[in-house]
Design a protein around this motif. Sequence first.
Motif, PDB file in Angstrom:
ATOM      1  N   THR A  48       0.711  -1.286  -0.127  1.00 35.79           N
ATOM      2  CA  THR A  48      -0.111  -0.150   0.016  1.00 35.79           C
ATOM      3  C   THR A  48       0.781   1.363   0.092  1.00 35.79           C
ATOM      4  O   THR A  48       1.967   1.203   0.153  1.00 35.79           O
ATOM      5  N   ILE A  49       0.282   2.574  -0.011  1.00 36.52           N
ATOM      6  CA  ILE A  49       0.975   3.610  -0.269  1.00 36.52           C
ATOM      7  C   ILE A  49       1.868   3.786   0.998  1.00 36.52           C
ATOM      8  O   ILE A  49       2.888   4.271   1.049  1.00 36.52           O
ATOM      9  N   THR A  50       1.282   3.682   2.118  1.00 39.37           N
ATOM     10  CA  THR A  50       1.847   3.872   3.653  1.00 39.37           C
ATOM     11  C   THR A  50       1.863   2.671   4.282  1.00 39.37           C
ATOM     12  O   THR A  50       1.043   1.705   3.693  1.00 39.37           O
ATOM     13  N   LYS A  51       2.455   2.505   5.380  1.00 37.95           N
ATOM     14  CA  LYS A  51       2.689   1.088   6.257  1.00 37.95           C
ATOM     15  C   LYS A  51       1.191   0.918   6.656  1.00 37.95           C
ATOM     16  O   LYS A  51       0.571   1.625   6.980  1.00 37.95           O
ATOM     17  N   MET A  53      -0.615  -1.904   9.581  1.00 34.89           N
ATOM     18  CA  MET A  53      -0.141  -3.040  10.695  1.00 34.89           C
ATOM     19  C   MET A  53      -1.288  -4.206  10.576  1.00 34.89           C
ATOM     20  O   MET A  53      -0.867  -5.019  11.120  1.00 34.89           O
ATOM     21  N   GLY A  54      -2.183  -3.959   9.556  1.00 32.95           N
ATOM     22  CA  GLY A  54      -3.007  -5.360   9.411  1.00 32.95           C
ATOM     23  C   GLY A  54      -4.205  -5.373  10.413  1.00 32.95           C
ATOM     24  O   GLY A  54      -4.569  -4.464  11.213  1.00 32.95           O
ATOM     25  N   ASN A  55      -4.914  -6.397  10.274  1.00 31.26           N
ATOM     26  CA  ASN A  55      -6.211  -6.649  11.337  1.00 31.26           C
ATOM     27  C   ASN A  55      -5.582  -7.110  12.697  1.00 31.26           C
ATOM     28  O   ASN A  55      -4.686  -7.698  12.713  1.00 31.26           O
ATOM     29  N   PRO A  56      -6.528  -6.939  13.735  1.00 28.66           N
ATOM     30  CA  PRO A  56      -6.183  -7.503  14.874  1.00 28.66           C
ATOM     31  C   PRO A  56      -6.055  -8.985  14.705  1.00 28.66           C
ATOM     32  O   PRO A  56      -6.668  -9.464  14.107  1.00 28.66           O
ATOM     33  N   LEU A  73      -3.338  -7.202   5.019  1.00 33.70           N
ATOM     34  CA  LEU A  73      -2.661  -6.226   3.937  1.00 33.70           C
ATOM     35  C   LEU A  73      -1.492  -5.570   5.061  1.00 33.70           C
ATOM     36  O   LEU A  73      -1.051  -4.219   4.758  1.00 33.70           O
ATOM     37  N   GLN A  74      -1.133  -6.342   6.007  1.00 32.12           N
ATOM     38  CA  GLN A  74      -0.024  -5.793   6.835  1.00 32.12           C
ATOM     39  C   GLN A  74       1.419  -5.633   5.683  1.00 32.12           C
ATOM     40  O   GLN A  74       1.755  -6.507   5.117  1.00 32.12           O
ATOM     41  N   ASN A 131     -10.138  -9.129   3.143  1.00 30.94           N
ATOM     42  CA  ASN A 131      -9.811  -8.775   4.379  1.00 30.94           C
ATOM     43  C   ASN A 131      -9.702  -7.275   4.767  1.00 30.94           C
ATOM     44  O   ASN A 131      -9.451  -6.914   5.819  1.00 30.94           O
ATOM     45  N   VAL A 132     -10.171  -6.467   3.979  1.00 30.67           N
ATOM     46  CA  VAL A 132     -10.113  -5.120   3.981  1.00 30.67           C
ATOM     47  C   VAL A 132     -11.574  -4.286   3.621  1.00 30.67           C
ATOM     48  O   VAL A 132     -12.125  -4.888   2.836  1.00 30.67           O
TER      49      VAL A 132
END
Length: 303
Positions: A48-51, A53-56, A73-74, A131-132
């Motif tokens: 992705t464009i920035t970092k 952390m993904g889902n919990p 998508l971490q 997942n997003v």
Amino acid sequence: MANLGVNICGVDFKNPVIPASGVFGYGREYEELYSLSKLGGIATKGTTITKRMGNPAPRIAETPSGMLNSVGLQNPGIDYFIEKELPNLLTKDTVIISNIAGSTIDECVAIAEKLNETEVHMIELNISCPNVKKGGATFGVSCEGASEITKAVRKATTKPLIVKLSPNVTSIVDIAKAVESEGADSISLINTLLGMRIDINTKRPILKNNMGGLSGSAVFPVAVRMVWQVANAVKVPVIGMGGISNGKDAIEMMMAGARAVQVGGAVFTDPFAPIKIIDEINSWLDSKGIKDINEIVGSVQPW
Ligand code: SIN
């Protein structure tokens, strides 16, 4: 030894086996085990464009013959990828496919523009992550959404563009034709099937995100069916994935019409799986006296 080389939209692969996006990171852990130059290609984690952390957690659940993931998508973001990971990958004698997974069309365009200035060999546009909340499969489940994003990213890059499709649709052929008509050079499929598990003692879904994407051997017949349908409906080369865990699976997927294959969850149970699959394909071709792997692509003879 048979010729294992395949060509996908002008890019030569020494063999058709590519670890799939999301299971291989940027290859760092695997290059300690074997030379990445043995692989046909590497598809990197969706960026992705920035970092992000993904889902919990929990974001992985075991299933019969497979697994559910809701990683979300971490990834460290495109600038980190280009500065810190791509240079190492480009030292390997293999095709580097950068998977991109923005939340909006503008984000995907911006990532593609940045990659266009690099030496990466191909871009895989992920319109299929289940997942997003924004982006991912929300683009890939309608012809309009799939067309719109493919058209925009196509304009943003001269790199060969692969579009990765979701199986969570009514007609995979309609989506495939839509992205082909907007300039996709190749189509990869299938991403994961949306699934769910529940802990019957707590009555809670096992995944914190409630639902996740199913991969592994359990999805293989679905993937073969969809690859076969798409390969018969489009002119661009198809890359098949979904539950491939050995050389025979790879050959079956190629007989369905895939020019190359991506190996996903199998690398979690055996990190050497892609290397073993290359060897098993080679042995099978030799045992049948087939001199060129391209002879088996689309060779299924339907009743
Ligand atoms: C994830 O990061 O959630 C998986 C990526 C995908 O399914 O495309």
